[in-house]
Design an enzyme around this catalytic site. Structure first.
Site, PDB file in Angstrom:
ATOM      1  N   ASN A   9     -36.472 -22.969 -29.881  1.00  0.00           N
ATOM      2  CA  ASN A   9     -36.994 -21.611 -29.708  1.00  0.00           C
ATOM      3  C   ASN A   9     -38.147 -21.699 -28.711  1.00  0.00           C
ATOM      4  O   ASN A   9     -39.239 -22.140 -29.064  1.00  0.00           O
ATOM      5  CB  ASN A   9     -37.480 -21.062 -31.065  1.00  0.00           C
ATOM      6  N   TRP A  10     -37.862 -21.284 -27.487  1.00  0.00           N
ATOM      7  CA  TRP A  10     -38.892 -21.410 -26.442  1.00  0.00           C
ATOM      8  C   TRP A  10     -40.013 -20.378 -26.600  1.00  0.00           C
ATOM      9  O   TRP A  10     -41.020 -20.446 -25.911  1.00  0.00           O
ATOM     10  CB  TRP A  10     -38.248 -21.244 -25.052  1.00  0.00           C
ATOM     11  N   LYS A  11     -39.796 -19.399 -27.473  1.00  0.00           N
ATOM     12  CA  LYS A  11     -40.771 -18.307 -27.642  1.00  0.00           C
ATOM     13  C   LYS A  11     -41.093 -17.712 -26.262  1.00  0.00           C
ATOM     14  O   LYS A  11     -40.209 -17.658 -25.420  1.00  0.00           O
ATOM     15  CB  LYS A  11     -42.007 -18.813 -28.404  1.00  0.00           C
ATOM     16  N   HIS A  95     -38.014 -13.821 -37.676  1.00  0.00           N
ATOM     17  CA  HIS A  95     -39.031 -14.855 -37.441  1.00  0.00           C
ATOM     18  C   HIS A  95     -40.394 -14.312 -37.887  1.00  0.00           C
ATOM     19  O   HIS A  95     -40.685 -13.128 -37.701  1.00  0.00           O
ATOM     20  CB  HIS A  95     -39.059 -15.237 -35.954  1.00  0.00           C
ATOM     21  N   GLU A  97     -43.223 -14.489 -36.665  1.00  0.00           N
ATOM     22  CA  GLU A  97     -44.006 -13.852 -35.596  1.00  0.00           C
ATOM     23  C   GLU A  97     -43.537 -12.408 -35.392  1.00  0.00           C
ATOM     24  O   GLU A  97     -44.334 -11.520 -35.075  1.00  0.00           O
ATOM     25  CB  GLU A  97     -43.886 -14.674 -34.301  1.00  0.00           C
ATOM     26  N   GLU A 167     -39.208 -21.740 -42.728  1.00  0.00           N
ATOM     27  CA  GLU A 167     -40.374 -22.024 -41.894  1.00  0.00           C
ATOM     28  C   GLU A 167     -41.635 -21.612 -42.640  1.00  0.00           C
ATOM     29  O   GLU A 167     -42.004 -20.419 -42.633  1.00  0.00           O
ATOM     30  CB  GLU A 167     -40.304 -21.223 -40.595  1.00  0.00           C
ATOM     31  N   GLY A 173     -46.632 -23.920 -35.502  1.00  0.00           N
ATOM     32  CA  GLY A 173     -47.553 -24.057 -34.382  1.00  0.00           C
ATOM     33  C   GLY A 173     -48.913 -24.616 -34.754  1.00  0.00           C
ATOM     34  O   GLY A 173     -49.849 -24.557 -33.958  1.00  0.00           O
ATOM     35  N   SER A 212     -43.807 -27.105 -36.867  1.00  0.00           N
ATOM     36  CA  SER A 212     -44.424 -28.331 -36.341  1.00  0.00           C
ATOM     37  C   SER A 212     -43.517 -29.558 -36.420  1.00  0.00           C
ATOM     38  O   SER A 212     -43.977 -30.676 -36.653  1.00  0.00           O
ATOM     39  CB  SER A 212     -45.769 -28.611 -37.034  1.00  0.00           C
ATOM     40  N   GLY A 233     -40.131 -25.141 -32.182  1.00  0.00           N
ATOM     41  CA  GLY A 233     -40.887 -24.348 -31.219  1.00  0.00           C
ATOM     42  C   GLY A 233     -41.504 -25.242 -30.155  1.00  0.00           C
ATOM     43  O   GLY A 233     -40.838 -25.692 -29.223  1.00  0.00           O
ATOM     44  N   GLY A 234     -42.788 -25.537 -30.310  1.00  0.00           N
ATOM     45  CA  GLY A 234     -43.556 -26.267 -29.294  1.00  0.00           C
ATOM     46  C   GLY A 234     -42.885 -27.527 -28.766  1.00  0.00           C
ATOM     47  O   GLY A 234     -42.825 -27.748 -27.547  1.00  0.00           O
TER      48      GLY A 234
HETATM   49  O1  LIG Z   1     -39.197 -21.059 -34.167  1.00  0.00           O
HETATM   50  C1  LIG Z   1     -39.858 -22.085 -34.306  1.00  0.00           C
HETATM   51  C2  LIG Z   1     -40.901 -22.167 -35.280  1.00  0.00           C
HETATM   52  O2  LIG Z   1     -41.697 -21.035 -35.285  1.00  0.00           O
HETATM   53  C3  LIG Z   1     -41.675 -23.440 -35.265  1.00  0.00           C
HETATM   54  O3  LIG Z   1     -42.576 -23.494 -34.188  1.00  0.00           O
HETATM   55  P1  LIG Z   1     -43.384 -24.853 -33.941  1.00  0.00           P
HETATM   56  O4  LIG Z   1     -42.347 -25.949 -33.874  1.00  0.00           O
HETATM   57  O5  LIG Z   1     -44.103 -24.650 -32.645  1.00  0.00           O
HETATM   58  O6  LIG Z   1     -44.276 -25.041 -35.111  1.00  0.00           O
END
Ligand SMILES: O=C[C@H](O)COP(=O)(O)O
Length: 256
Positions: A9-11, A95, A97, A167, A173, A212, A233-234
């Site tokens: 998930n590149w957000k 999600h 967010e 999650e 994050g 994370s 994510g990150g």
């Molecule tokens: O969609 C991915 C999640 O929100 C996890 O994000 P993260 O790996 O940056 O903690």
């Protein structure tokens, strides 16, 4: 046989140039991890670029969100039928967010799931508890109620096409991953709950962990019985880290 699904998930990150380099690296290893499906969810404006770059690769395309209506006057939204034109196989829904920052409701999440399934996409339903809920021992209640609310709205027949991503919000994050034991406990709870509802429909449910995930914790997390992969994510923005996450647990998968 254990299969693995890893979704990047590149957000709200990326640009033409960095997308190109990142995907070049991912495409180069994507056919090597055994029994592993990799998917990439870029921002909407890059779907076309990523669609082209993934052509003839085994990597699936996904979207980070989908509109809650078929079409119409919904400024800024993207419909499931539009995503179908890009052969999107996965769609993230609910999600944290989106629930928190964009006030996404359970009603909207349910509509998104129905539309995604109707357009041949696999919705990835994200659920998770806050730190306060965990501290007050409400985690199990919160998680099961998030699932039940959606099943009640979409019905179990539609829900069998869903992938669940657990999650914990406090782990997203933050660099503070749930321990393998904490994650396994909730994944097992989710699986047992779904099996208790309808064993035939939910026996093979895919349950991902997100929060994370990185190259150092992926092996231990994936070694847990009820963790079928990751929503990343990150670490999915760094080719080397993402590659190690995609290869986590290979010994198990090769002998599966
Ligand atoms: O969609 C991915 C999640 O929100 C996890 O994000 P993260 O790996 O940056 O903690």
């Amino acid at each position: 046989m254990k299969h693995k699904l890893v979704i990047a998930n590149w957000k709200m990150n990326g640009d033409f140039s960095s997308n190109f380099s990142l995907l070049k690296s991912i495409v180069a290893f994507a056919d090597k991890p055994q029994n592993t499906q990799i998917a990439v969810c870029p921002p909407f404006v890059y779907l076309s670029q990523v669609y082209d770059l993934l052509e003839s690769s085994p990597i699936a395309l996904g979207a980070q969100n989908v509109g809650f209506a078929e079409k119409g006057a919904y400024t800024g939204e993207t419909s499931a039928s539009m995503l179908q034109e890009f052969a999107c196989q996965y769609v993230l829904v609910g999600h944290s967010e989106r629930r928190t920052l964009f006030k996404e409701s359970d009603e909207h999440i349910a509509e998104k799931i129905k539309l995604a399934v109707a357009h041949n996409q696999t919705p990835v339903l994200c659920i998770g508890e806050t730190l306060e809920e965990r501290a007050s021992n409400e985690t199990q209640t919160v998680i099961l109620s998030q699932i039940k609310t959606i099943i009640d709205k979409v019905g179990s027949e539609v829900f069998k096409s869903v992938v669940i991503a657990y999650e914990p919000i406090w782990a997203i994050g933050t660099g503070q991953t749930a321990t393998a034991e904490q994650a396994q406990q909730i994944h097992a709870l989710i699986r047992a709950y779904l099996r208790s509802l309808e064993p035939i429909l939910f026996d093979e449910m895919t349950i991902l962990y997100g929060g994370s995930v990185n190259e150092n914790n992926a092996d231990e997390l994936f070694a847990q019985n009820d963790i079928d992969g990751f929503l990343v994510g990150g670490a999915s923005l760094k080719a080397a880290s993402f590659e190690k996450i995609c290869f986590a647990g290979q010994a198990v998968l090769e002998t599966a």
